[in-house]
Design a protein around this motif. Structure first.
Motif, PDB file in Angstrom:
ATOM      1  N   ASP A   1      50.711  27.553  29.968  1.00 29.44           N
ATOM      2  CA  ASP A   1      50.721  28.942  29.496  1.00 29.44           C
ATOM      3  C   ASP A   1      50.767  29.926  30.660  1.00 29.44           C
ATOM      4  OD1 ASP A   1      48.196  28.794  30.544  1.00 29.44           O
ATOM      5  OD2 ASP A   1      47.144  29.415  28.723  1.00 29.44           O
ATOM      6  N   VAL A   2      50.744  29.425  31.892  1.00 29.30           N
ATOM      7  CA  VAL A   2      50.787  30.270  33.094  1.00 29.30           C
ATOM      8  C   VAL A   2      49.819  31.434  32.923  1.00 29.30           C
ATOM      9  CG1 VAL A   2      52.306  31.316  34.823  1.00 29.30           C
ATOM     10  CG2 VAL A   2      53.241  29.651  33.240  1.00 29.30           C
ATOM     11  N   GLY A   3      48.589  31.074  32.614  1.00 26.63           N
ATOM     12  CA  GLY A   3      47.589  32.099  32.333  1.00 26.63           C
ATOM     13  C   GLY A   3      46.853  32.610  33.548  1.00 26.63           C
TER      14      GLY A   3
ATOM     15  N   LEU B   1      50.553  29.775  38.055  1.00 29.55           N
ATOM     16  CA  LEU B   1      51.894  30.152  38.513  1.00 29.55           C
ATOM     17  C   LEU B   1      52.259  29.401  39.793  1.00 29.55           C
ATOM     18  CD1 LEU B   1      54.444  31.877  38.274  1.00 29.55           C
ATOM     19  CD2 LEU B   1      53.239  33.697  39.507  1.00 29.55           C
ATOM     20  N   PHE B   2      51.299  29.253  40.696  1.00 30.68           N
ATOM     21  CA  PHE B   2      51.556  28.511  41.930  1.00 30.68           C
ATOM     22  C   PHE B   2      51.969  27.073  41.620  1.00 30.68           C
ATOM     23  CE2 PHE B   2      50.122  25.567  45.215  1.00 30.68           C
ATOM     24  CZ  PHE B   2      50.766  26.069  46.334  1.00 30.68           C
ATOM     25  N   GLU B   3      51.313  26.460  40.651  1.00 31.00           N
ATOM     26  CA  GLU B   3      51.586  25.059  40.351  1.00 31.00           C
ATOM     27  C   GLU B   3      53.020  24.838  39.871  1.00 31.00           C
ATOM     28  OE1 GLU B   3      49.682  22.569  41.087  1.00 31.00           O
ATOM     29  OE2 GLU B   3      48.109  23.903  41.843  1.00 31.00           O
TER      30      GLU B   3
ATOM     31  N   ARG C   1      43.167  30.556  46.800  1.00 33.99           N
ATOM     32  CA  ARG C   1      43.637  29.790  45.655  1.00 33.99           C
ATOM     33  C   ARG C   1      42.465  29.049  45.042  1.00 33.99           C
ATOM     34  NH1 ARG C   1      47.331  25.755  47.402  1.00 33.99           N
ATOM     35  NH2 ARG C   1      46.875  24.921  45.355  1.00 33.99           N
ATOM     36  N   GLY C   2      42.485  28.966  43.715  1.00 39.60           N
ATOM     37  CA  GLY C   2      41.384  28.335  43.009  1.00 39.60           C
ATOM     38  C   GLY C   2      40.352  29.318  42.505  1.00 39.60           C
ATOM     39  N   THR C   3      40.524  30.612  42.823  1.00 41.94           N
ATOM     40  CA  THR C   3      39.555  31.627  42.387  1.00 41.94           C
ATOM     41  C   THR C   3      40.217  32.743  41.592  1.00 41.94           C
ATOM     42  OG1 THR C   3      39.774  32.950  44.417  1.00 41.94           O
ATOM     43  CG2 THR C   3      38.125  31.174  44.419  1.00 41.94           C
ATOM     44  N   SER C   4      41.414  32.475  41.059  1.00 42.51           N
ATOM     45  CA  SER C   4      42.147  33.550  40.377  1.00 42.51           C
ATOM     46  C   SER C   4      41.477  33.997  39.091  1.00 42.51           C
ATOM     47  CB  SER C   4      43.592  33.134  40.101  1.00 42.51           C
ATOM     48  OG  SER C   4      43.650  32.006  39.250  1.00 42.51           O
ATOM     49  N   GLN C   5      40.438  33.254  38.662  1.00 42.31           N
ATOM     50  CA  GLN C   5      39.703  33.712  37.487  1.00 42.31           C
ATOM     51  C   GLN C   5      38.921  34.993  37.775  1.00 42.31           C
ATOM     52  OE1 GLN C   5      39.038  31.036  39.266  1.00 42.31           O
ATOM     53  NE2 GLN C   5      36.829  30.710  39.547  1.00 42.31           N
ATOM     54  N   HIS C   6      38.826  35.383  39.052  1.00 42.95           N
ATOM     55  CA  HIS C   6      38.079  36.586  39.424  1.00 42.95           C
ATOM     56  C   HIS C   6      38.960  37.826  39.507  1.00 42.95           C
ATOM     57  CE1 HIS C   6      34.688  34.055  40.065  1.00 42.95           C
ATOM     58  NE2 HIS C   6      35.209  33.427  41.103  1.00 42.95           N
ATOM     59  N   VAL C   7      40.195  37.724  39.038  1.00 46.26           N
ATOM     60  CA  VAL C   7      41.113  38.860  39.115  1.00 46.26           C
ATOM     61  C   VAL C   7      40.545  40.083  38.401  1.00 46.26           C
ATOM     62  CG1 VAL C   7      43.337  39.726  38.305  1.00 46.26           C
ATOM     63  CG2 VAL C   7      43.215  37.525  39.450  1.00 46.26           C
ATOM     64  N   LYS C   8      39.909  39.881  37.254  1.00 47.10           N
ATOM     65  CA  LYS C   8      39.374  41.018  36.499  1.00 47.10           C
ATOM     66  C   LYS C   8      38.291  41.746  37.287  1.00 47.10           C
ATOM     67  CE  LYS C   8      40.443  39.391  31.844  1.00 47.10           C
ATOM     68  NZ  LYS C   8      39.899  38.993  30.519  1.00 47.10           N
ATOM     69  N   LYS C   9      37.510  41.005  38.064  1.00 48.33           N
ATOM     70  CA  LYS C   9      36.487  41.649  38.886  1.00 48.33           C
ATOM     71  C   LYS C   9      37.135  42.569  39.911  1.00 48.33           C
ATOM     72  CE  LYS C   9      33.076  37.898  38.637  1.00 48.33           C
ATOM     73  NZ  LYS C   9      32.321  36.888  39.435  1.00 48.33           N
ATOM     74  N   SER C  10      38.225  42.091  40.509  1.00 45.83           N
ATOM     75  CA  SER C  10      38.930  42.911  41.490  1.00 45.83           C
ATOM     76  C   SER C  10      39.460  44.185  40.852  1.00 45.83           C
ATOM     77  CB  SER C  10      40.090  42.115  42.109  1.00 45.83           C
ATOM     78  OG  SER C  10      39.619  40.956  42.737  1.00 45.83           O
ATOM     79  N   ARG C  11      39.998  44.027  39.645  1.00 41.04           N
ATOM     80  CA  ARG C  11      40.551  45.195  38.947  1.00 41.04           C
ATOM     81  C   ARG C  11      39.481  46.214  38.625  1.00 41.04           C
ATOM     82  NH1 ARG C  11      43.949  44.565  33.570  1.00 41.04           N
ATOM     83  NH2 ARG C  11      44.365  46.758  33.573  1.00 41.04           N
TER      84      ARG C  11
END
Length: 198
Positions: free
Chosen positions: A87-89, A94-96, A150-160
């Motif tokens: 699902d490229v979520g 996306l990297f994979e 890499r491996g921490t992209s689940q934290h994108v919302k925190k950055s936003r």
């Protein structure tokens, strides 16, 4: 129940004709259909980009297609499929799946890599150069830059959220924000990228 077999995981992939979908929407979720028609009726165009009316669209009930139609309709069929689907979520996902260069860098947009490997660089808006960087996600959008391992992209919302807090109420001139159109990322000089914002 699952041990009996005969069950499939719902991947959320739906195929239907547009007129069939609209007819089902009118029958089972007319509020959503009305809101979408109002949003498109009050749309505005920027060249070839269509912008539905945000207020009309926001008035639509927040229901998934599963709840709004699929669980109610009797014209539904399920078929097993194994397409190697993702699902490229996330940026990591996306990297994979992205094409990579000889150093396993996945580059989408404008970037130069030197002695760097296993990075995802997504930059359509500015040129990016990296030196001695490994296993990083680097994303630019407009005048914003996001960098994370890499491996921490689940934290994108925190950055936003952090970005919104720090920039709320600030009056940035477009010309000031556009001063930086070239960013340099370097493992040995990690502050060099920040200077492009000054």
């Amino acid at each position: 129940m699952l041990a009996e077999g005969g069950y499939h995981w719902n991947a959320g992939i739906f195929l239907f004709r547009a007129d069939t979908y609209l007819a089902a929407m009118e029958q089972y979720s007319p509020e959503i259909l009305l809101a979408c028609r109002a949003a498109m009726g009050n749309r505005h165009m920027e060249k070839k980009i269509c912008h539905p009316d945000p207020d009309a669209f926001a008035a639509a009930p927040s229901d998934s297609i599963d709840y709004a139609i699929m669980e109610r309709s009797d014209k539904v069929a399920v078929t097993p499929v194994n397409p190697g689907w993702s699902d490229v979520g996330s940026w990591d996902a996306l990297f994979e799946i992205a094409n990579k260069d000889a150093q396993s860098n996945a580059i989408i947009g404008q970037a130069v890599t030197i002695d760097s490997s296993n990075n995802l660089i997504h930059s359509e808006d500015m040129e990016v150069a990296v030196h001695g960087v490994e296993n990083m996600i680097i994303v630019t959008h407009g005048n914003k830059v996001m960098i994370l391992p890499r491996g921490t992209s689940q934290h994108v919302k925190k950055s936003r959220r952090s970005w919104k807090v720090k920039t709320s109420g600030a009056d940035y001139r477009r010309s000031d924000l556009r001063r930086a159109n070239f960013c340099v990322f370097s493992a040995w000089r990690s502050t060099s990228w920040a200077r492009t914002w000054q």
